[in-house]
Design a protein around this motif. Structure first.
Motif, short mmCIF file in Angstrom:
data_model
loop_
_atom_site.label_atom_id
_atom_site.label_comp_id
_atom_site.label_asym_id
_atom_site.label_seq_id
_atom_site.Cartn_x
_atom_site.Cartn_y
_atom_site.Cartn_z
N LEU A 1 1.09 -1.37 0.19
CA LEU A 1 0.43 0.22 -0.05
C LEU A 1 1.03 1.20 -0.01
CD1 LEU A 1 -3.16 -1.30 2.01
CD2 LEU A 1 -2.55 -1.10 -0.46
N GLY A 2 1.87 1.24 0.40
CA GLY A 2 2.66 1.78 0.46
C GLY A 2 3.50 2.90 -0.74
N LEU A 3 2.56 2.07 -2.12
CA LEU A 3 2.88 2.76 -3.19
C LEU A 3 1.81 3.31 -3.66
CD1 LEU A 3 4.76 -0.97 -5.21
CD2 LEU A 3 5.83 1.61 -4.62
N ARG A 4 0.77 3.23 -3.11
CA ARG A 4 -0.06 4.16 -3.53
C ARG A 4 -0.05 5.60 -3.53
NH1 ARG A 4 -5.02 1.82 -3.54
NH2 ARG A 4 -4.23 -0.70 -4.07
N ALA A 5 1.03 5.87 -2.67
CA ALA A 5 1.19 7.89 -2.89
C ALA A 5 1.74 8.06 -3.63
CB ALA A 5 1.75 7.56 -1.65
N PRO A 6 2.93 7.30 -4.98
CA PRO A 6 3.31 7.27 -5.77
C PRO A 6 2.98 7.21 -6.73
CG PRO A 6 4.85 6.62 -4.27
CD PRO A 6 3.90 6.39 -3.77
N ALA A 7 1.51 6.17 -6.95
CA ALA A 7 0.53 5.99 -8.41
C ALA A 7 -0.04 7.03 -8.00
CB ALA A 7 0.05 4.30 -7.82
N ALA A 62 1.38 10.26 -7.67
CA ALA A 62 1.06 11.30 -7.77
C ALA A 62 1.70 11.06 -9.54
CB ALA A 62 3.09 11.69 -7.22
N ALA A 63 1.90 9.73 -9.77
CA ALA A 63 2.32 9.60 -11.15
C ALA A 63 1.08 9.74 -12.18
CB ALA A 63 2.34 8.13 -11.34
N ALA A 64 -0.54 9.14 -11.54
CA ALA A 64 -1.43 9.81 -12.26
C ALA A 64 -1.35 11.24 -12.69
CB ALA A 64 -2.31 8.84 -11.44
N SER A 67 -5.17 8.57 -15.29
CA SER A 67 -5.03 9.60 -14.03
C SER A 67 -6.39 10.03 -12.63
CB SER A 67 -5.21 10.61 -14.83
OG SER A 67 -4.02 10.32 -15.39
N PHE A 68 -7.96 9.45 -13.47
CA PHE A 68 -9.26 10.15 -12.74
C PHE A 68 -9.43 8.29 -12.11
CE2 PHE A 68 -11.12 9.52 -16.43
CZ PHE A 68 -11.66 9.10 -16.60
N LEU A 69 -9.55 7.16 -12.94
CA LEU A 69 -9.90 5.76 -12.79
C LEU A 69 -8.96 5.39 -11.46
CD1 LEU A 69 -10.35 4.56 -16.29
CD2 LEU A 69 -11.94 5.11 -14.71
N PRO A 70 -8.20 5.10 -11.24
CA PRO A 70 -7.44 4.77 -9.65
C PRO A 70 -8.46 5.70 -8.51
CG PRO A 70 -5.74 5.21 -11.00
CD PRO A 70 -7.01 5.87 -11.62
N GLY A 71 -8.27 6.49 -8.76
CA GLY A 71 -9.40 7.79 -7.47
C GLY A 71 -10.59 7.21 -7.58
N LEU A 72 -11.11 7.06 -8.53
CA LEU A 72 -12.97 6.33 -8.61
C LEU A 72 -12.74 5.53 -7.99
CD1 LEU A 72 -15.58 6.65 -9.86
CD2 LEU A 72 -15.12 5.35 -11.69
N GLN A 73 -11.34 4.38 -8.32
CA GLN A 73 -11.30 2.68 -7.49
C GLN A 73 -11.52 3.46 -5.74
OE1 GLN A 73 -7.86 0.96 -8.24
NE2 GLN A 73 -8.52 -0.65 -7.56
N ILE A 74 -10.92 4.11 -5.83
CA ILE A 74 -11.13 4.65 -3.93
C ILE A 74 -11.91 4.70 -3.48
CG2 ILE A 74 -9.32 5.84 -3.04
CD1 ILE A 74 -7.23 5.99 -4.10
N LEU A 75 -13.23 5.24 -4.55
CA LEU A 75 -14.37 6.10 -3.78
C LEU A 75 -14.79 4.99 -4.08
CD1 LEU A 75 -14.75 9.62 -6.44
CD2 LEU A 75 -14.34 9.38 -3.58
N LEU A 76 -14.55 4.13 -4.41
CA LEU A 76 -16.12 2.78 -5.12
C LEU A 76 -15.85 2.54 -3.45
CD1 LEU A 76 -16.24 1.67 -8.37
CD2 LEU A 76 -17.73 2.85 -7.57
N LEU A 77 -14.38 1.98 -3.23
CA LEU A 77 -13.86 1.02 -1.94
C LEU A 77 -14.36 1.63 -0.81
CD1 LEU A 77 -10.36 0.11 -2.83
CD2 LEU A 77 -12.25 -1.44 -3.28
#
Length: 496
Positions: free
Chosen positions: A181-187, A189-191, A341-351
């Motif tokens: 889960l530590g890679l989520r923040a760099p991901a 930023a990369a998005a 860029s925005f689908l990972p954020g949508l995934q977190i919202l769904l979670l």
């Protein structure tokens, strides 16, 4: 940017040099079915052709190359990304070409080109000076969408793109799916960096538009007529390149089919030594279940998008106000912004909302991308519908609801079915929204085909790629056949 530029230039050369000719109709007919070809199927087909043991090498071996075994050459996944560029050009060229053709009826092309010809301009330069400026203004947003996809795509990059290191979108996806889960923040930023890259590319492209307009003005002032040998060579280059694109894509599909029924196929044989259906038999149950899930999901999303679009367009009709530029831009935002860029954020919202299970989150994610295509497909025919028919029906005592259901929608059956088919094709080809919205729990033909691509079993890849292609094409078969059958005595209602 290279892939988008090449695809756009080739589309312009074909239309500029061959519009109105028999060869143009042939090229248009070849490319039209390829518009709905999923990106995954196109990329896998190209991989079958250009791989060191692919069909191109087989056709040239050993008589031209001397190869009796596949050469140790890095063609796929090359560090320069040239195979990915090649694949993007092949897939996006039909889309840009058909978008360009769709603008021509509004531009008085014949009158403009006749004036240019009378002044001594060659066919290609005359068309570019008189027609292209108006055509490009109307195709600017589709070009931007193609550019954004080319920079940030995931599905084609997984199959054709470089791997050491991979493109940024693949690195973001890997980080988002990593158990750490530590890679989520760099991901994240990369998005955001991916979004910035797309915006920078759009700014550079816009600057290129200004530079192109300046060059056009310079050509006009110089009086260059475009009749030199170099300009005349552009005409056959456009036709031959576009025809080769269609041939390559259809050859990739044929390679899929051959590998799916191949028993033994040794290099450098051009054709298999034996044919067997055991791969189809082995994949049968999984293929049927996954295919049913894919088509059902696509139909559900397309129908919901159709209902929303009809509601929007009918409101336009009743209020007498068409959607402005801002509204069209809002529709295009999901196509211009990079998915990663925005689908990972949508995934977190769904979670966080606890709705990340089942098919419904995937349907919502697909709807974001299907809705713009359905709207753009149906808006033209809907707005062009003769309003005098509504006046006549109203005079006969029908309400607005009755006119919509009993007059307008039956008359627009053909464009409605085409809109549903396009929406289903878009949904069938979605990889990243399916993967992230479901957390990998919902399997579709696209996700399975890309998963198999990493394994290298060409027979299984061929089976799933052929099924994926037919899942995207079958709705179009119904969309063209049903109106022709229902309205066989009313030719004006058999097409949109």
């Amino acid at each position: 940017m290279i892939a988008t530029l090449i695809a756009f230039v080739l589309a312009v050369l074909l239309v500029a040099g061959w519009q109105g000719t028999r060869w143009f109709k042939v090229a248009h007919g070849l490319l039209s079915p390829l518009l709905s070809l999923p990106h995954t199927a196109a990329a896998l087909g190209l991989a079958f052709l250009i791989a060191p043991s692919g069909w191109v090498a087989r056709l040239m071996s050993p008589w031209a190359t001397g190869w009796n075994r596949p050469p140790d050459i890095l063609v796929l996944n090359d560090p320069g990304g040239w195979s990915l560029i090649f694949g993007l050009v092949l897939k996006e060229l039909p889309f840009l070409l058909l978008m360009l053709i769709a603008t021509l009826p509004q531009l008085q092309v014949r009158d403009r080109t006749n004036v240019a010809t009378a002044l001594g301009y060659g066919a290609v330069l005359g068309w570019c000076l008189t027609v292209l400026p108006g055509a490009y203004r109307q195709t600017r947003l589709p070009v931007y969408a193609v550019l954004a996809y080319a920079i940030s795509n995931v599905d084609m990059a997984l199959i054709l793109g470089p791997t050491a290191p991979p493109v940024l979108s693949i690195q973001i996806l890997n980080a988002m799916n990593d158990p750490d889960l530590g890679l989520r923040a760099p991901a994240a930023a990369a998005a955001l960096l991916q979004l910035v890259l797309v915006l920078v590319a759009l700014i550079i492209w816009k600057a290129g538009e200004v530079a192109g307009a300046t060059c056009v003005q310079a050509l006009l002032w110089r009086g260059a007529r475009g009749n030199s040998l170099a300009f005349r060579a552009l005409k056959p280059i456009g036709l031959s390149t576009v025809t080769a694109t269609a041939v390559l894509l259809f050859s990739g599909l044929l390679a899929h089919f051959l590998w799916s029924v191949t028993g033994r196929w040794r290099f450098p044989d051009v054709l298999p030594q034996s044919f067997k259906t055991r791969t189809w038999d082995r994949a049968g149950e999984d293929l049927l279940f996954t295919g049913f899930t894919t088509v059902s999901l696509a139909f559900l999303v397309a129908v919901v998008a159709l209902a929303l679009v009809i509601g929007c367009l009918e409101t336009e009709h009743r209020r007498g106000r068409a959607m402005g530029t801002g509204g069209v831009l809002i529709l295009y935002i999901p196509l211009i912004l990079p998915q990663i860029s925005f689908l990972p954020g949508l995934q977190i919202l769904l979670l966080l909302a606890g709705v990340n299970h089942g098919i419904w989150p995937v349907a919502v994610a697909h709807l974001v991308f299907v809705l713009p295509y359905v709207f753009l497909t149906l808006a033209g025919p809907f707005r062009a519908w003769d309003r005098r028919l509504a006046t006549v029906a109203s005079a006969l005592g029908h309400s607005q609801q009755s006119i919509l259901w009993r007059v307008k929608l039956p008359m627009m059956l053909a464009p409605i079915l085409i809109a549903i088919a396009i929406g289903m094709a878009v949904s069938v080809g979605q990889y990243l929204p399916t993967l992230l919205a479901s957390g990998g729990r919902v399997e579709t033909l696209t996700t399975e085909a890309i998963a198999l691509a990493s394994g290298g079993n060409r027979r299984e890849i061929g089976v799933w790629a052929i099924t994926l292609t037919f899942a995207a094409w079958i709705p179009f078969l119904f969309a063209y056949a049903l109106p022709a059958l229902m309205f066989r005595n009313r030719k004006g209602m058999t097409n949109g």
